[in-house]
Design an enzyme around this catalytic site. Sequence first.
Site, PDB file in Angstrom:
ATOM      1  N   GLY A 163      42.896  79.287  44.205  1.00  0.00           N
ATOM      2  CA  GLY A 163      42.015  79.697  43.119  1.00  0.00           C
ATOM      3  C   GLY A 163      40.542  79.533  43.442  1.00  0.00           C
ATOM      4  O   GLY A 163      40.164  79.151  44.544  1.00  0.00           O
ATOM      5  N   ASP A 164      39.720  79.811  42.453  1.00  0.00           N
ATOM      6  CA  ASP A 164      38.272  79.814  42.626  1.00  0.00           C
ATOM      7  C   ASP A 164      37.661  78.599  41.929  1.00  0.00           C
ATOM      8  O   ASP A 164      38.188  77.500  42.042  1.00  0.00           O
ATOM      9  CB  ASP A 164      37.700  81.134  42.084  1.00  0.00           C
ATOM     10  CG  ASP A 164      36.389  81.533  42.731  1.00  0.00           C
ATOM     11  OD1 ASP A 164      35.380  80.883  42.439  1.00  0.00           O
ATOM     12  OD2 ASP A 164      36.369  82.495  43.517  1.00  0.00           O
ATOM     13  N   THR A 204      36.351  76.221  38.697  1.00  0.00           N
ATOM     14  CA  THR A 204      36.610  75.938  37.289  1.00  0.00           C
ATOM     15  C   THR A 204      35.920  74.641  36.907  1.00  0.00           C
ATOM     16  O   THR A 204      35.345  73.944  37.742  1.00  0.00           O
ATOM     17  CB  THR A 204      38.113  75.887  36.973  1.00  0.00           C
ATOM     18  OG1 THR A 204      38.298  75.961  35.554  1.00  0.00           O
ATOM     19  CG2 THR A 204      38.765  74.618  37.501  1.00  0.00           C
ATOM     20  N   PHE A 232      47.192  72.547  36.022  1.00  0.00           N
ATOM     21  CA  PHE A 232      46.556  73.349  34.978  1.00  0.00           C
ATOM     22  C   PHE A 232      45.484  72.543  34.244  1.00  0.00           C
ATOM     23  O   PHE A 232      45.484  71.309  34.251  1.00  0.00           O
ATOM     24  CB  PHE A 232      47.596  73.851  33.968  1.00  0.00           C
ATOM     25  CG  PHE A 232      48.216  72.751  33.135  1.00  0.00           C
ATOM     26  CD1 PHE A 232      47.630  72.329  31.950  1.00  0.00           C
ATOM     27  CD2 PHE A 232      49.396  72.130  33.537  1.00  0.00           C
ATOM     28  CE1 PHE A 232      48.200  71.311  31.184  1.00  0.00           C
ATOM     29  CE2 PHE A 232      49.976  71.110  32.784  1.00  0.00           C
ATOM     30  CZ  PHE A 232      49.371  70.699  31.599  1.00  0.00           C
ATOM     31  N   ALA A 233      44.564  73.285  33.611  1.00  0.00           N
ATOM     32  CA  ALA A 233      43.533  72.668  32.774  1.00  0.00           C
ATOM     33  C   ALA A 233      43.444  73.479  31.487  1.00  0.00           C
ATOM     34  O   ALA A 233      42.992  74.633  31.492  1.00  0.00           O
ATOM     35  CB  ALA A 233      42.190  72.658  33.493  1.00  0.00           C
ATOM     36  N   CYS A 275      36.675  80.937  37.533  1.00  0.00           N
ATOM     37  CA  CYS A 275      37.753  81.524  38.327  1.00  0.00           C
ATOM     38  C   CYS A 275      37.302  82.773  39.081  1.00  0.00           C
ATOM     39  O   CYS A 275      38.125  83.576  39.527  1.00  0.00           O
ATOM     40  CB  CYS A 275      38.972  81.840  37.453  1.00  0.00           C
ATOM     41  SG  CYS A 275      39.592  80.391  36.569  1.00  0.00           S
TER      42      CYS A 275
END
Length: 241
Positions: free
Chosen positions: A96-97, A99, A181-182, A198
Amino acid sequence: MDKQQVLFEDMGLMPYQQAWDYQEQLLKENVKEKSLSRQTGQDAEPGKVPTKHHLIFCEHNPVYTLGKTGKMAHLLMNEDALEKAGIEFYHTNRGGDITFHGPGQVVGYPIFDLEKFETDIGKYLRNLEEVIIDTLAYYHVAAERSKGETGVWIDVGKPGLERKICAMGVRCSLWITMHGFALNVNTDLGYFNNIIPCGIQYKQVTSLKKELGHEVNLQEIKNQIKKSFEKVFSISLQEQN
């Protein structure tokens, strides 16, 4: 068929680095068990390998994290600005990117041995999304997936209205997972103005508080997430002392 046991811990508010180190420790313990089993030829039945599943909940002090495939250009603050604002920054080894993590957000870190579930990262991520979708349904919030974009969204397919409520990013080693997860519950959404969340432009970020118009009891939603985990993954959570 007996449900798989997962050790559960709610760590409360803790620094990001401390949580990351703890995940790495649990992952390495499981990888070691799996490697030993393979060396001794005892891995014919993956379900018999003595790895342990863990699920960790926590909150973090304000921090931006950038995944392996992320771009630094998606952080819109320099080092001095971060320091002045009291926000930490970490390059992480998850997918992912970029966050944000901060108080009022429920962060979940499953350390699961997928060889005891399904060896399919895509399916695992869809199950994580399903846990959050199911949890939000308890609050009568219609959340869903967005094609090609990991995480959980609201009003998908409605330009200008699409908004992300839960970010996800994982790492996997010998089918042992970490990160997770958040979910934005009572999160201060102003922090997201300093990043391109993201790496996705022109879409909003939201929280359960914003959607409902009032604060949400964190313990209540944690209990709902736990119930959803047990249902979606067909597991039994055991409080770890």
